[in-house]
Design an enzyme around this catalytic site. Sequence first.
Site, PDB file in Angstrom:
ATOM      1  N   TYR A  46       0.742  -1.223  -0.108  1.00 20.30           N
ATOM      2  CA  TYR A  46       0.008  -0.033  -0.043  1.00 20.30           C
ATOM      3  C   TYR A  46       0.795   1.406  -0.078  1.00 20.30           C
ATOM      4  O   TYR A  46       0.871   1.971  -0.978  1.00 20.30           O
ATOM      5  CB  TYR A  46      -0.823  -0.032   1.079  1.00 20.30           C
ATOM      6  CG  TYR A  46      -2.114   1.028   1.061  1.00 20.30           C
ATOM      7  CD1 TYR A  46      -3.115   0.922   0.342  1.00 20.30           C
ATOM      8  CD2 TYR A  46      -1.709   2.117   1.979  1.00 20.30           C
ATOM      9  CE1 TYR A  46      -3.936   1.888   0.299  1.00 20.30           C
ATOM     10  CE2 TYR A  46      -2.680   3.402   1.874  1.00 20.30           C
ATOM     11  CZ  TYR A  46      -3.804   3.136   1.144  1.00 20.30           C
ATOM     12  OH  TYR A  46      -4.724   4.225   1.135  1.00 20.30           O
TER      13      TYR A  46
ATOM     14  N   SER B  19      -6.483   1.103  -4.520  1.00 17.76           N
ATOM     15  CA  SER B  19      -6.675   2.504  -4.209  1.00 17.76           C
ATOM     16  C   SER B  19      -5.119   3.062  -4.202  1.00 17.76           C
ATOM     17  O   SER B  19      -4.650   3.334  -5.381  1.00 17.76           O
ATOM     18  CB  SER B  19      -7.165   2.420  -2.675  1.00 17.76           C
ATOM     19  OG  SER B  19      -7.558   3.890  -2.484  1.00 17.76           O
TER      20      SER B  19
ATOM     21  N   ASP C 233     -17.920   3.256  -7.221  1.00 24.20           N
ATOM     22  CA  ASP C 233     -16.960   3.893  -6.585  1.00 24.20           C
ATOM     23  C   ASP C 233     -16.768   5.440  -6.633  1.00 24.20           C
ATOM     24  O   ASP C 233     -16.490   5.920  -7.503  1.00 24.20           O
ATOM     25  CB  ASP C 233     -15.371   3.314  -7.181  1.00 24.20           C
ATOM     26  CG  ASP C 233     -14.307   3.672  -6.126  1.00 24.20           C
ATOM     27  OD1 ASP C 233     -14.445   4.501  -5.090  1.00 24.20           O
ATOM     28  OD2 ASP C 233     -13.343   2.864  -6.230  1.00 24.20           O
TER      29      ASP C 233
ATOM     30  N   HIS D 277     -16.006   1.032  -3.737  1.00 24.62           N
ATOM     31  CA  HIS D 277     -14.386   1.069  -3.522  1.00 24.62           C
ATOM     32  C   HIS D 277     -13.979  -0.206  -2.971  1.00 24.62           C
ATOM     33  O   HIS D 277     -12.708  -0.683  -2.701  1.00 24.62           O
ATOM     34  CB  HIS D 277     -14.142   2.284  -2.729  1.00 24.62           C
ATOM     35  CG  HIS D 277     -12.597   2.731  -2.774  1.00 24.62           C
ATOM     36  ND1 HIS D 277     -12.032   3.059  -3.806  1.00 24.62           N
ATOM     37  CD2 HIS D 277     -11.609   2.530  -1.621  1.00 24.62           C
ATOM     38  CE1 HIS D 277     -10.677   3.194  -3.510  1.00 24.62           C
ATOM     39  NE2 HIS D 277     -10.610   3.013  -2.338  1.00 24.62           N
TER      40      HIS D 277
END
Length: 738
Positions: free
Chosen positions: A509, A589, A672, A707
């Site tokens: 991430y 994301s 999303d 999302h």
Amino acid sequence: MRNLSLALLALTALTASCRSAASEAEHETSAAGNRSTFSARRNGADLPRFTVQYPQAHKVDVVDDYFGTPVADPYRWLEDPDSPETKAWVEAENKVTFGYLEKIPFRNQIRDRLTKIWNYERYSVPQQEGNQLYFSKNDGLQNQAVLYVQPNTDGAQPEVLLDPNKFSADGTTALAGTYFSNDHRYLAYATSGGGSDWHQLKVLDLKTRQPLKDELNWVKVSGASWYKDGFFYSRYDAPKKGEHSLAGKNEFHKVYYHKLGTAQSADKLVYEDKKMPLGFRMAGATEDERFLVLYLTDGKNDGNRLSVRDLTDPKQEHSFTPLITSYEHNNSVVGNVGGQLLVMTNYKAPRYRLVAIDPKKPQEKNWKTILPESENTLEGVSQVGGKLIANYLKDASSLVKVYDEKGKFLHDVELPAIGTAAGFGGRHDAKTVYYAFTSFTYPTTIYKYDLTSNISTVFRAPKVDVNPDDYATTQVFFASKDGTKIPMFIVRKKGVKLTGQNPTYLYAYGGFNVSLTPGFSVARMLWLENGGILAIPNLRGGGEYGEEWHKAGMTPHKQNVFDDFIAAAEYLTVQEYTNPNRLAIAGGSNGGLLVGAIMTQRPDLAHVAFPAVGVMDMLRYQKFTIGWNWAPEYGTSDNYNQFQNLYRFSPLHNLKAGTIYPATMITTADHDDRVVPAHSFKFAATLQEKNAGPYPQLIRVDVNAGHGAGKSTALQIQEWADVWAFAYYNMGLNPYGK
């Protein structure tokens, strides 16, 4: 403490080169570059051979000028999710993608196995309200977990309180939050349709089990904090006619007070700032209903201001007393001891500390340190049963310590293994609390913790169709490009030898102060049980080592995150876990941005790429929904220096014609409204146009999903089946072949 945590959304969010000639694929490529025939091999035996023909995406003549630099945006039309052109393109792309996936011979076997191992009971951490326990449970394959209630006594039988599976016909409306009144009489709950960040607040009478008529709309970045016969919450004005609710920019967040039994139009405005369109405004009351704490962000800095109103003082009925006036640091109120507020802050403490602040004397010189900063990162503090339970991170794993309310250390909470503990919430009069513990090979187990005896007992333990003892987790530290040591968890089945040929899934991430800690995933177990390796590095930009670690991966240092990830992949190759042809890289994301950037900087690094719901257009992200909130993390194209930095790594703008890109499956969803799907749409159209290689460049668009939060079980199983099928096939492997 309940209703007081700051709910900020963490969006949480090199040159082109040829791929290795040793790749296990044969191909033919048309002159137009948008058609390829692909077959995979396993041990010399061909898997089925089929052709991919991408839909045509027309171009428009749109060029933006950024400080004298012209930047073309030929697929700008894909930003409108409601246009007939966009809908037709999405439908055509899905037809190609699912047509491709349906031809993979072992896809259904993967889905069937996932369905079997997914089918086990999963519980949330219980919440005690009066003499009742409330918790969520999924029987196994239910699309949404069901909210139950039972008396807080041994042997009590639970009853269904709310069943979100009945909220919608297709199971895509989720229960997004529960907020209990301080007298235990009412429950305010939030629902989210199709995965949207827009919530609707409703109220249930817990005594009669009947819903009230109260219904609040256009709620976003908010909870419900109870005070007297109503609650505080935050919302936006309803979109104006012609504005798109899922893509339009969200401005002028406001705090309201809703009184039970009244219409939303009668709600009392508590706070607004007509001069600041951007930023979040949230308010929460302390459990004793003495203080109302106001949280303010500005959309430019990474932290928040804190102000407070003494609800027992009539003179403060329309005013707030500033406690912390800077937006530069993260501050949240844990609770209060009488007139003293307990504030967790990273001001002058990058790994956080807990201080007591008197609202009557809020100056820093009057602060009293309760829990000082330590060598481990303070993740959170619960004030419960007259004690403080502090959750720390040590090398991305949990350490839990108990103190009295003055900060005197009492004892550690003994955890069953190295992993992640979460929960420990409760009210001031609680005698016991509950928490969840999990690790990569330790299915999430719920524990009951006695605050007096310091003893944990199992409350709910899952029964999963895998044997966790068959797997091992190690943590390694490798050097990034600049020499910084980066930790990485590596999970594999015991007995799997390091041959340099193991299929490996590298997930990360690296942003928004988000910490990747050990957690059980039944979906990943399918990969592991078939000899795959799971690798999760804790990149800079995360919160594992406090704010300094976070800032080392923020603008203008975002390249550190990409360098860390590249170093992780190279470590796995050098140590003979895998090789580039057997490596899949993944992230969602901000992690989708990570994968997109790696694809453009090092297209030779991995053979398969999964950029999910990614921020791909770094020059325009701030123009949609709450994208402006990511400006402190990334910078924006409105600033010359920040534009230069963003333009260097923006995935959309660094795709180059003539480059051989990894086999890629982009995933996004039509609902999303956090990272709008236009990011993925434009990236996919550009990737398909410019890719010169034989490997498929697909986009998979979920319908009536968002999302990620609240996604139905059925959608999750099918998506993971497609991910693993795509990975195995493009690596030339059949997990069920001979």
